[in-house]
Design a protein around this motif. Structure first.
Motif, short mmCIF file in Angstrom:
data_model
loop_
_atom_site.label_atom_id
_atom_site.label_comp_id
_atom_site.label_asym_id
_atom_site.label_seq_id
_atom_site.Cartn_x
_atom_site.Cartn_y
_atom_site.Cartn_z
N PRO A 607 -16.97 39.87 -15.54
CA PRO A 607 -15.83 39.23 -16.24
C PRO A 607 -15.86 37.72 -16.11
O PRO A 607 -16.18 37.18 -15.04
N PRO A 608 -15.53 37.00 -17.17
CA PRO A 608 -15.59 35.54 -17.12
C PRO A 608 -14.63 34.93 -16.12
O PRO A 608 -14.89 33.83 -15.61
N ASP A 609 -13.52 35.62 -15.80
CA ASP A 609 -12.60 35.04 -14.81
C ASP A 609 -13.12 35.22 -13.39
O ASP A 609 -12.56 34.67 -12.45
N VAL A 610 -14.20 35.98 -13.22
CA VAL A 610 -14.87 36.09 -11.92
C VAL A 610 -15.99 35.06 -11.81
O VAL A 610 -16.15 34.39 -10.79
N VAL A 611 -16.76 34.90 -12.87
CA VAL A 611 -17.91 34.00 -12.85
C VAL A 611 -17.50 32.55 -13.12
O VAL A 611 -17.97 31.62 -12.48
N ARG A 612 -16.65 32.33 -14.12
CA ARG A 612 -16.13 31.00 -14.44
C ARG A 612 -17.25 29.99 -14.68
O ARG A 612 -17.35 28.98 -14.00
N ALA A 613 -18.12 30.27 -15.66
CA ALA A 613 -19.22 29.36 -15.99
C ALA A 613 -19.14 28.98 -17.45
O ALA A 613 -19.22 29.84 -18.33
N PRO A 614 -18.97 27.70 -17.78
CA PRO A 614 -18.91 27.27 -19.19
C PRO A 614 -20.17 27.63 -19.96
O PRO A 614 -20.13 27.80 -21.18
N LEU A 615 -21.31 27.75 -19.28
CA LEU A 615 -22.58 27.96 -19.95
C LEU A 615 -22.57 29.19 -20.85
O LEU A 615 -23.26 29.22 -21.87
N GLY A 616 -21.80 30.19 -20.52
CA GLY A 616 -21.79 31.41 -21.30
C GLY A 616 -20.77 31.43 -22.42
O GLY A 616 -20.64 32.45 -23.11
#
Length: 636
Positions: A607-616
Motif C-alpha cells: 500500500p502506498p501509505d506504507v511505502v510513501r515513495a513519490p517514485l511510484g
C-alpha cells in the motif's frame, strides 16, 4: 498457514478489515495471513510520526514508538514466533516501510525474544521480562559478534563463569578485542541483551550459550556494563555501539540452557555431546531469521521493480532518436525493469520455500538442519545449522541488492533520492550481507560441503534441455551446472591434496580454491531458487495466472544465464552459440510480459501509505513536489 490462530481468535487482537479473496499471485506474494491481520499491519505502519532529527536519542525514541505501535496492534511476539506467515509478513512490510524499524524488530523479536522463547527451559522465571519486552516497554538486542576476530562466532571469547556458591554467572569481557557489537541504544528505555558467551564451569569450557543480561534502565547503564557512544552506520541508521562486561552477575534463570543441566554438585551435562553441536543449537534462532529474511528481500525487490516500472512508463525521454517516447519503450529499459520484476518474482518463490522450511523446523528436524550427518563447521557455523536456509539467506540478500541497484541506475537521479526509498532498501540489504550470517562465508562452506559429497565421474552425457523460453530450462540448466562445478572443485581439491600430501580439509588445500567454492555455493543457492519458481508455477491452477507468470519465470532464467555467461561457458554447461540466441529470446519474453505488467504491479506493490515513495506515483513530478518545502524570494 502453519501454527497460526484462527481468524476468530485473531480478531481479539486486531481490528476487522475488509475481507477479500486473494488471487493466486496475491496469495504467493503476501502469504496466507488472515485479512484482519494484514489490515492491522497496514494501519500500524501507515502511521507517519513527525520527522526525526539526526540525534541518536530522537532516532531511538522514534523507533521505540513505532515498535510499541506494532505491539499494540498485532498479536504477541510469542504468538508470531510460532506463526511463520504472520512473522514473515511483519518483517517484509516493516522492511518496505522503514528498514531501520525492520532491523530493530529482527533484533528485538526474532533474535532476542526468539532465543528466550526457544531456549529457556522454563518461561515462568522470565515471564515479567518477556511481558516487558513484548509490550516494547523495554528493548532487546542480540549480542553475538565480537570485533577483534573474523569468524568470531566460531571462537566466542566473552565468558560466563559459574559461581557455585551463589549459583550465578559472572559475565566478563576478557579483553578489548572481545567487545560485542550491536544496536544497543540506551536513551531512557530499559535495554536487555541476549549475550552469547562461553560457559565456564570449574575452569572447564562447556560451550557457547545465550545469557540474558540487563544493559540499562531508565537512568542509564547498569553496573559492570561499558558501552561506547553511537558508532554511525549510514547505510542503516541505528544506534550501534560496542559493549563490554566487567564481572556482571546474572541470576541462574538468565542462562538460556535449553536441555543442558548443571547439578548442585557442579557437574555439567550437555546431551548434545559436543561444543559444535551446542553452538548449532544456540544459533537455532538463525533459522527463523533465514526463514523470514528472504521474504523481506523479495518484498524490497518487488517494490523496487514496481517503482521503476511506473517511473519508466511515465517518464518521457527527449533523446533525438525518438523525442517524447516513454522510457519503457526502450529495449534496454525493458530488460532492466521487466527483468527486475522477473527476478523479484523468483525471489518471492524462494522466500515462500524458505518460510516453509522454517515452519517445518518448528515442529521437528527440517531438511538440512542440525543432524549427526550435517555439514561440519569450517569457515562459519551457518551451513551446519541449516544448509538450505543459510543458502536462501545469502542468495536473497545479494540478489535483492543487485535488483535495487539496477532499478536505481535506470531511474537516474530519482533512484538515489532518499524520499524514493530505494537508497534505504539498498542500505538495509548491504547491512545484511555480513549480518545474519556472512553471505560469502556461507558460500564458501556450501561449496566445500558440496564438493565433499561428490562421488563418481562427471556424467558422459546430460539430458537435453527444454527451450530457453520454457520456465523449466533454467532449473535444468542449473542442475547440470552445479554438478559440473562440484566435480571440477572435487578434482582440484583431490589434486592439491595429493600433490602436497595434505588432508582434504586443510587450509593449504582450500585456500587456493575459495573463489571456486563460493562460485559453487552461489550456484547451488541459485538452483534452489530456480526450482522454487517451477514449484510455485506448478501449484497455480488458474490458467490465466499461469499464462501471465510463465514468461516472467522464463525471463528470470534467460537473464540470469546472460549474467552468468562466463561461469556457464567455462564449466562447459553452455556453448557460446547457445548464448547468442538468448538476446532475441529476451526480447520475445519481454513482449509477452508487457501486457501483464499493470496486473503484476498491482500484485507486487505494498500500500502506498506504507511505502510513501513519490517514485511510484502516476505523476512523479507532482508527487515529489508535495514532499518538498518551497522557499520564495522576496518580491519588490
Amino acid at each position: 498457514m502453519v501454527n497460526t490462530l484462527p481468524i476468530h481468535a485473531l480478531e481479539a487482537h486486531v481490528p476487522a478489515g475488509p475481507a477479500s479473496v486473494p488471487t493466486p499471485l496475491h496469495a504467493l506474494v503476501h502469504g496466507a495471513c488472515p485479512p484482519p491481520f494484514v489490515e492491522a499491519l497496514r494501519q500500524a505502519l501507515s502511521h507517519d510520526p513527525a520527522p526525526v532529527g539526526a540525534d541518536p536519542a530522537g532516532r531511538d525514541a522514534h523507533l521505540t514508538l513505532r515498535l510499541r505501535r506494532l505491539s499494540e496492534n498485532l498479536p504477541s511476539a510469542r504468538h508470531m514466533l510460532q506463526a511463520p506467515e504472520q512473522l514473515a509478513a511483519l518483517i517484509a512490510w516493516t522492511a518496505a516501510a522503514e528498514p531501520a524499524l525492520c532491523m530493530t524488530l529482527i533484533n528485538h523479536t526474532l533474535l532476542g525474544l526468539g532465543s528466550m522463547t526457544h531456549l529457556a527451559p522454563d518461561h515462568a522465571p522470565l515471564e515479567k521480562k518477556l511481558d516487558q519486552l513484548e509490550s516494547a516497554r523495554a528493548k532487546c538486542s542480540y549480542l553475538i559478534t565480537e570485533i577483534g576476530q573474523s569468524n568470531s562466532h566460531l571462537a566466542t571469547r566473552t565468558r560466563a563463569v559459574f559461581d557455585p556458591q551463589t549459583r550465578e554467572f559472572i559475565l566478563t569481557t576478557p579483553d578489548p578485542e572481545a567487545a560485542k557489537f550491536s544496536s544497543v541504544a540506551a536513551h531512557g528505555v530499559p535495554r536487555t541483551g541476549v549475550v552469547l558467551a562461553r560457559l565456564i564451569v570449574a575452569g572447564n569450557d562447556c560451550g557457547v550459550f545465550p545469557f540474558v543480561a540487563d544493559l540499562s534502565d531508565e537512568s542509564g547503564l547498569l553496573p559492570g556494563v561499558e558501552m561506547t557512544g553511537p558508532v554511525e552506520l549510514s547505510a542503516l541508521p541505528l544506534d550501534y555501539a560496542l559493549v563490554r562486561f566487567n564481572d556482571v552477575r546474572l541470576p541462574w534463570e538468565h542462562w538460556l540452557r535449553d536441555d543442558a543441566t548443571l547439578a548442585p554438585d557442579g557437574v555439567f551435562h550437555d546431551p548434545l555431546g559436543s561444543p559444535d553441536r551446542r553452538l548449532q543449537r544456540t544459533l537455532c534462532v538463525g533459522q527463523g531469521l533465514w526463514g523470514t529474511l528472504p521474504g523481506a528481500a523479495a518484498a524490497l525487490a518487488r517494490q523496487a521493480g514496481v517503482l521503476a516500472a511506473r517511473y519508466a512508463r511515465g517518464r518521457r525521454t527527449q533523446g533525438r532518436l525518438a523525442p517524447g517516447t516513454p522510457l519503457l519503450e526502450y529495449r534496454s529499459q525493458q530488460h532492466a525493469v521487466l527483468g527486475a520484476m522477473a527476478d523479484a518474482f523468483a525471489l518471492t518463490c524462494a522466500a515462500a520455500r524458505a518460510l516453509d522450511l522454517w515452519a517445518t523446523s518448528l515442529s521437528g528436524p527440517t531438511e538440512g538442519g542440525p543432524t549427526e550427518g550435517g555439514d561440519t563447521m569450517a569457515f562459519a557455523p551457518w551451513t551446519a545449522v541449516n544448509r538450505p536456509l543459510s543458502a536462501y539467506k545469502a542468495h536473497s540478500i545479494r540478489e535483492a541488492a543487485r535488483i535495487i541497484t539496477l532499478c536505481q541506475r535506470h531511474c537516474g537521479f530519482a533512484g538515489l533520492l532518499d524520499t524514493n526509498r530505494l537508497a534505504a532498501y539498498h542500505g538495509f540489504l548491504q547491512a545484511f550481507e555480513p549480518a545474519g550470517g556472512d553471505s560469502q562465508l556461507i558460500y564458501y562452506d556450501l561449496g566445500r560441503a558440496l564438493a565433499d559429497e561428490v562421488s563418481g565421474p562427471v556424467p558422459a552425457a546430460t539430458p537435453p534441455l527444454p527451450s530457453a523460453q520454457h520456465p523449466q530450462w533454467w532449473p535444468d540448466l542449473m542442475l547440470q551446472h552445479t554438478d559440473r562445478l562440484a566435480h571440477r572443485l572435487k578434482g582440484r581439491c583431490d589434486t592439491l591434496a595429493g600433490a602436497g600430501h595434505h588432508s582434504k580439509g586443510s587450509f593449504a588445500v582450500w585456500n587456493p580454491l575459495l573463489d571456486e567454492a563460493a562460485e559453487l555455493g552461489a550456484a547451488y543457492a541459485a538452483r534452489l531458487a530456480a526450482d522454487d519458481v517451477v514449484r510455485a508455477l506448478t501449484a497455480v491452477t488458474d490458467a490465466g495466472t499461469r499464462t501471465a507468470l510463465e514468461p516472467l519465470a522464463a525471463l528470470h532464467g534467460v537473464l540470469a544465464a546472460r549474467r552468468h555467461a562466463g561461469s556457464l561457458i567455462a564449466a562447459g554447461t553452455l556453448a557460446p552459440t547457445d548464448l547468442d540466441a538468448l538476446s532475441e529470446i529476451t526480447d520475445r519474453l519481454c513482449d509477452a510480459v508487457l501486457p501483464h505488467l499493470p496486473w503484476l504491479e498491482d500484485a507486487f506493490a505494498l500500500p502506498p501509505d506504507v511505502v510513501r515513495a513519490p517514485l511510484g506515483a502516476e505523476n512523479y513530478g507532482e508527487a515529489l513536489d508535495r514532499t518538498l518545502n518551497w522557499k520564495h524570494g522576496a518580491t519588490s
